[in-house]
Design a protein around this motif. Structure first.
Motif, mmCIF file in Angstrom:
data_model
loop_
_atom_site.group_PDB
_atom_site.id
_atom_site.type_symbol
_atom_site.label_atom_id
_atom_site.label_comp_id
_atom_site.label_asym_id
_atom_site.label_seq_id
_atom_site.Cartn_x
_atom_site.Cartn_y
_atom_site.Cartn_z
ATOM 1 N N THR A 47 0.842 -1.212 0.000
ATOM 2 C CA THR A 47 0.000 0.000 0.000
ATOM 3 C C THR A 47 0.871 1.252 0.000
ATOM 4 N N ALA B 83 -0.969 4.446 -1.888
ATOM 5 C CA ALA B 83 -2.390 4.296 -1.546
ATOM 6 C C ALA B 83 -2.700 4.672 -0.100
ATOM 7 N N HIS B 84 -1.779 5.362 0.559
ATOM 8 C CA HIS B 84 -2.047 5.820 1.922
ATOM 9 C C HIS B 84 -3.132 6.902 1.866
ATOM 10 N N PHE B 85 -4.295 6.572 2.422
ATOM 11 C CA PHE B 85 -5.482 7.435 2.371
ATOM 12 C C PHE B 85 -6.003 7.629 0.951
ATOM 13 N N ARG B 86 -5.742 6.635 0.123
ATOM 14 C CA ARG B 86 -6.349 6.581 -1.211
ATOM 15 C C ARG B 86 -6.861 5.170 -1.447
ATOM 16 N N GLY B 87 -7.403 4.971 -2.642
ATOM 17 C CA GLY B 87 -7.960 3.667 -2.975
ATOM 18 C C GLY B 87 -6.904 2.739 -3.534
ATOM 19 N N GLU B 88 -7.005 1.482 -3.178
ATOM 20 C CA GLU B 88 -6.122 0.446 -3.734
ATOM 21 C C GLU B 88 -6.946 -0.825 -3.761
ATOM 22 N N GLU B 89 -7.038 -1.438 -4.916
ATOM 23 C CA GLU B 89 -7.822 -2.664 -5.037
ATOM 24 C C GLU B 89 -6.951 -3.722 -5.686
ATOM 25 N N LYS C 68 -15.172 6.476 -12.766
ATOM 26 C CA LYS C 68 -14.769 6.602 -11.366
ATOM 27 C C LYS C 68 -13.423 7.317 -11.236
ATOM 28 N N THR D 2 -15.236 -4.359 -1.777
ATOM 29 C CA THR D 2 -14.401 -4.102 -2.955
ATOM 30 C C THR D 2 -15.028 -4.790 -4.170
ATOM 31 N N HIS E 230 -19.193 5.196 -4.278
ATOM 32 C CA HIS E 230 -18.378 4.409 -3.355
ATOM 33 C C HIS E 230 -17.020 5.067 -3.175
ATOM 34 N N GLU E 231 -16.406 4.774 -2.048
ATOM 35 C CA GLU E 231 -15.130 5.411 -1.707
ATOM 36 C C GLU E 231 -14.242 4.393 -0.984
ATOM 37 N N THR E 232 -13.018 4.290 -1.446
ATOM 38 C CA THR E 232 -12.062 3.369 -0.833
ATOM 39 C C THR E 232 -10.915 4.166 -0.219
ATOM 40 N N VAL E 233 -10.645 3.919 1.057
ATOM 41 C CA VAL E 233 -9.536 4.590 1.739
ATOM 42 C C VAL E 233 -8.679 3.537 2.443
ATOM 43 N N HIS E 234 -7.580 3.206 1.825
ATOM 44 C CA HIS E 234 -6.624 2.313 2.465
ATOM 45 C C HIS E 234 -5.589 3.160 3.219
ATOM 46 N N TRP F 260 -8.486 -0.240 7.069
ATOM 47 C CA TRP F 260 -8.974 0.315 5.814
ATOM 48 C C TRP F 260 -10.491 0.446 5.853
#
Lengths: 152, 380, 398, 159
Positions: B70, B75-81, B102, C93, C243-247, C379
């Motif tokens: 991460t 992806a710290h304070f963001r999206g990561e999939e 998106k 996810t 939707h919102e993803t915050v890692h 997360w």
């Protein structure tokens, strides 16, 4: 990478955890029949008469339920393809070299993968007629059939 | 597609047998740094908005293996999939996140360190079910051997032909600075290599490899600002076959034909035989070069032997990177193919450049004997 | 979302039977239960599905690329598919991915499947394996921690904090009693709050057995469809608004100013014009792995300050018939098949919007529902669903 | 088929194990070597940023490489702690630890507040442990270049 390799080393470790897998009611019925009665059971679909081995609850294509229509198949079958395993891994069922074959049991629609004991591996051929040899000790998986052997 | 997505940057580590001196995070950081440098993009709403990663927990010996990277994918304070599948599936998903509206700019980063586990086979053995297929010792190598046996019997592809596929792979790999294995081999060398699982010899099988790949993908609007040489993803398709090997046509291409048809339909391709200037396919094993060529429609079904005999790989510019046989880690096979296709379409492929390449096909696969197939069409 | 290309709706969902013991089914068979129910609920056949998404954590069952084996009953044969995993957030996810895949135009109908058969592995050992083998793996204890409990106790005093956490637990159990799918339905009695808070066996610090989520086997499947497909089917769907993803970074140690829960909520609410979440959202399905976390995160997700969140629990506002129903399903404390859990949150939120939640349907009208996922190193993923069809392009930033 | 056989549900119990070779890379490698050779705890930081402990390649906040080494500890202050009553197996060894034991997050002297080290705390009475207590790293005499070269932290008795 452009860095000082002197600081780098490798730590030997392992990933090890306990697991317990459940065969489920359908799989268990198959394994118990194999182990205790030396019978190979398959399930037959009503829609197009396909006989599924290994047995399963459902057909992946039609989603029809299969679990109630049990039929006996084998113990004889035909080799439809094979390989000779010559590399070693700790999970292998026997010492290489050994034959891993696709075997279509009489009465089943598709072959399963299993071991064939045929003396010299060079004598293996597609089309060979083989018969299931059951394990002496109780085994709770497909190796309740110890291997297949040629029917002369 | 009503709108297009571009690949704006790619980077690959050198593929190596054993990157003993770097953690997986270090491998990923190396390629992330490169794609950032190529694009000048930073992380944030005006730059790289989110990350898609590719890795596998069993290969990494780590639950949620994306949590290990991460940091390095920003992806710290963001999206990561995380796509836990062949990296071409990561491309598929990254494209979807942009086409959906998106995101505009996405970082795709994959890693796999095959050298970490005692053996790759111990990992792929665990893909089999515990009661019917694990006990007989199946793994992806044994599955590939059963496939090779079926394919060679059906099509008449010979061992000599497969040896030539390997020889050719090494010749091209010598021109690819990131290839893992470019040691020249003769046909005799190949045929002298030990048999692993008949008919697969050691040299027919892709070698154990460590590496990482990163890409930056962007919407059509943003791509023009990021690069003057965008490569457009114009077609995508994937498809699953059955799990049990006996229930598949192991010598056929059920899933690949469908995956390719979806991609070609999207890209408006009618005749794949003449459609591509460059093809990169995932030949984890030598026999898969002609087999996948059939599935992708480069030759007729069952025509793999003739295709090889008539110089099909050169005619179609297949695997000028050296292909998977020259060494990519399993999880990144398709992603490395896409990366190479991008380099070719940008004219950045150096000594292995296919002159004037305008349209490329990249292929990925996953699972035992290619149960899951992916096709990606790319255009300059 | 910036400018979502197509509207996407949840048109059906299904769940397998949830239990700590599913010896009678293997993994694909358990998944199949959820898939069949989801297709039935959506009123469609397998033929109408274009793409099947699959997710769980491999080390929980130690099956490498389990989408391969599970193809024998997941419905993916001959179809497109994708496997995504992000730890505890995996399920949501998958929902985000399904939304993206349909909105992108690549697929019209996407079936998302999350599953876990935790009985087959060692859950805490499996989670511990997420820590770096060189520094954290010998120290971590799965997802068990008492630090949140201690922080709540330090802030609000032992008596009030312990009472609120156990009250939260009991409300979740009261909800689970209304949901026949819920795994743990304990019938906890409110008059014994103090005894339960004091006597439940401690796991870590003040985190006690009763506070912690269950360990469940189960699968969840949710059908996402394009606007055209959803409207052709007729029934009122739940529309995916956003939707919102915050890692966050690898370690759990660094405490930034804000939690991922608060950051995700702020972004989601700002984009969608939600100024008072307690008023603007009608029901919230939160991934609450323990009563302490659920209690603490209520403040974060709703952007509250002070003790507002405690009051919501103390005043029964979070009950199914309260002003802000939280987890009418019983939440994660009742059922937790990890790879499915966050998808269950989306499924439950969608059921509330669609008005098909049966015995645990919120009595007031549900126009908007929120679902959250939790995983990795704290997360958060949020998904907002609505009864009213979103206006495309109507949710721009700016 | 007799009914009693239908009822048997087959289970296969096994320990699945794959030997691994974990690379340290240069940064974690130096950190571990310092523990081994010098009983020193070293953190890294990107120029002008917080310390990272354990050291990692990149500061996730600034996305800069962490290239500066800083010696920290061996004393520090308890940021947070957990008293663990639940016994679980160590997935690296399969062995299960005795309970209760204490894990702690220690702000080591010189590391600032962004990088508490995660480790075990040895305290005779878990009930008396408090955040803010001063602690010290205790090193093993026999070390191997691993995190466990620090046996645990111990509370510094007030004098």
């Amino acid at each position: 990478m452009n860095h000082d390799q002197q600081s780098c080393f490798v730590i030997e470790g392992r990933m090890a955890l306990p697991y317990q897998y459940f065969a489920g009611a359908v799989g268990s019925r198959f394994i118990v029949a194999l182990r205790d009665d030396k019978k190979i059971l398959a399930v037959r679909g009503a829609k197009n008469g396909t006989t599924f081995l290994p047995p399963r609850q459902t057909c992946e294509r039609t989603f029809e339920s299969l679990e109630d229509n049990w039929v006996e198949v084998g113990p004889d079958g035909t080799v439809t393809g094979f390989t000779v395993i010559r590399y070693r891994e700790p999970y292998q069922p026997q010492e290489p070299p050994y034959v891993l074959a696709l075997i279509r049991l009489d009465g089943a629609d598709a072959p399963i993968v299993h071991l064939v004991e045929c003396g010299e591996v060079a004598s293996m051929r597609v089309g060979m007629r083989v018969r299931a040899v059951f394990a002496d000790d109780p085994v709770d998986n497909i190796l309740a059939i110890r291997h297949f052997t040629e029917v002369k | 597609m009503t709108s297009r997505v571009a690949i704006c940057a790619v980077a690959q580590t050198k593929y190596e047998a054993d990157k003993w001196d770097v953690r997986m995070q270090g491998m990923v950081w190396e390629v992330v740094k490169q794609v950032r440098a190529q694009t000048g993009l930073d992380f944030g709403d005006d730059g790289i908005e989110a990350a898609v990663t590719v890795s596998d927990d069993v290969f990494d010996a780590r639950t949620i293996s994306d949590s290990a990277v991460t940091d390095v994918v920003g992806a710290h304070f963001r999206g990561e999939e995380k796509v836990a599948s062949d990296g071409a599936q990561g491309v598929y998903y990254a494209v979807a996140t942009i086409l959906s509206g998106k995101h505009d700019v996405v970082l795709l980063a994959g890693h796999c360190k095959e050298s970490q586990a005692a053996s790759r086979n111990m990992v792929t053995h665990l893909a089999f079910d515990p009661f019917f297929t694990r006990p007989v010792g199946l793994d992806y190598l044994a599955a590939a051997a059963l496939q090779a046996d079926a394919y060679m019997r059906k099509t008449g592809v010979t061992e000599d032909q497969l040896a030539d596929v390997v020889v050719r792979s090494r010749q091209w790999a010598a021109k690819n600075p990131v290839a893992r294995d470019a040691t020249p081999l003769t046909r005799d060398d190949v045929l002298a290599s030990p048999m692993l699982a008949d008919p697969i010899r050691e040299s027919f099988m892709y070698p154990i490899t460590d590496g990482a790949v990163a890409m930056i993908l962007a919407s059509e609007e943003r791509a023009r600002d990021i690069t003057d040489r965008p490569v457009w993803v114009t077609g995508l398709g994937n498809c699953y076959d059955s799990f049990f090997l006996g229930e598949r046509d192991l010598a056929g291409n059920f899933a690949l034909e469908r995956a390719a048809a979806r991609a070609y339909c999207m890209a408006g391709i009618k005749n794949p035989v003449t459609a591509f200037d460059v093809v990169e396919l995932c030949d984890q094993c030598a026999h898969q070069m002609p087999q996948w060529a059939e599935g992708l429609g480069l030759c007729a079904a069952g025509g793999g032997a003739v295709w090889l005999a008539e110089g099909g790989p050169d005619c179609h510019s297949v695997n000028r990177s050296g292909g998977m046989l020259a060494g990519n880690p399993l999880m990144l096979g398709g992603m490395a193919r896409v990366a190479e296709a991008v380099l070719q379409l940008r004219g950045d492929a150096g000594a292995r450049q296919a002159q004037g390449a305008k349209r490329a096909l990249a292929h990925g696969c996953c699972g035992p004997a290619g149960q899951l197939q992916v096709a990606v069409v790319l255009e300059a | 979302m910036k400018r979502k290309r197509r509207n996407v709706a949840v048109i059906g969902s299904g769940m397998s039977h949830f239990s700590s013991h599913r010896e009678e089914v293997n993994q694909p068979e358990m998944i199949h239960e959820a898939v069949v129910e989801a297709l039935d609920d959506a009123g469609m056949t397998l033929d109408e599905v274009d793409c099947v998404l699959h997710g769980n954590m491999e080390l929980f069952e130690m099956v490498h690329q389990p989408d391969m084996w599970h193809a024998i009953a997941s419905g993916v044969w001959g179809k497109s598919g994708l496997r995504l995993t992000t730890g505890g957030t995996t399920g949501i996810t998958l929902a985000c991915a399904a939304d993206n895949l349909v909105a992108s135009g690549l697929h019209d109908v996407v079936l998302a499947i999350g599953f876990e058969k935790l009985q087959e592995g060692h859950t805490t050992g499996g989670i511990t394996n997420m820590a770096d083998p060189l520094w954290g793996r010998s120290i971590q204890t799965g997802a068990l921690t008492g630090t949140t409990a201690q922080a709540v106790i330090d802030e609000f005093g032992e008596e009030r904090a312990k009472h609120a956490a156990m009250k939260m637990r009991i409300i979740m159990d009261e909800h689970a009693m209304l949901n026949e799918k819920a795994h743990r339905r304990l019938g906890l009695d409110r008059q014994f709050i103090k005894e339960m808070a004091d006597n439940s066996p401690p796991l870590v610090g003040e985190l006690r057995m009763l506070h912690m989520c269950s360990q469940s086997d189960g699968a969840c499947a949710v059908v996402f469809a394009s606007e055209e497909k959803a409207e052709a089917l007729g029934a009122a769907p739940a529309w995916v608004v956003d939707h919102e993803t915050v890692h966050r970074e690898e370690t759990l140690m660094f405490s930034p100013e804000k939690t991922t829960m608060r950051v995700a909520a702020e972004r989601m609410f700002t984009r969608n014009g939600i100024t008072d979440p307690r008023r603007d959202i009608d029901v919230f399905e939160m991934y609450d792995p323990s009563a302490w976390w659920g209690l603490d995160w209520l403040r974060e997700f709703l952007l509250l300050e002070g003790d507002e969140h405690l009051k919501m629990v103390e005043n029964d506002e979070i009950r199914i018939d309260g002003a802000f129903p939280l987890n009418p399903s019983g939440g994660v404390q009742a059922s937790n098949p990890i790879g499915a859990t966050a998808l269950v949150r989306v499924a439950e939120a969608a059921m509330q919007v669609r008005g098909v939640a049966g015995g645990h349907q919120v009595p007031k009208p549900v126009r908007r529902a929120l679902a959250s996922g939790f995983g990795g190193t704290l997360w958060t993923v949020l998904m907002l669903l609505s009864r009213e069809k979103p206006v495309l392009g109507g949710h721009c930033d700016a | 088929m007799p009914d009693d056989k239908k009822a048997e549900l087959i289970v296969s119990r096994q320990v699945l194990s794959i030997p691994q070779r974990f690379a340290t890379g240069p940064i974690m490698g130096r950190f571990l070597a310092e523990l081994l050779d010098n009983r020193r705890i070293m953190a890294v930081r990107a120029p002008g940023s917080r310390c990272l402990l354990p050291p990692r390649e990149v500061d996730a906040v600034t996305m800069q490489e962490a290239v500066e080494w800083v010696e920290v500890g061996p004393e520090g202050t308890i940021r947070d702690f957990d008293v663990v009553y639940y016994a679980s197996p160590d997935p690296l060894t399969g062995e299960t630890r005795d309970v209760p034991y204490i894990i702690c997050w220690v702000d080591l002297d010189g590391a600032g507040e962004g990088a508490p080290l995660w480790h075990l705390l040895d305290a005779p009475d878990p009930g008396k442990v408090r955040c803010g207590m001063r602690v010290r790293a205790v090193f093993n005499d026999e070390r191997c270049g691993c995190m466990e070269d620090i046996r645990h932290f111990e509370i510094i008795e007030e004098t």
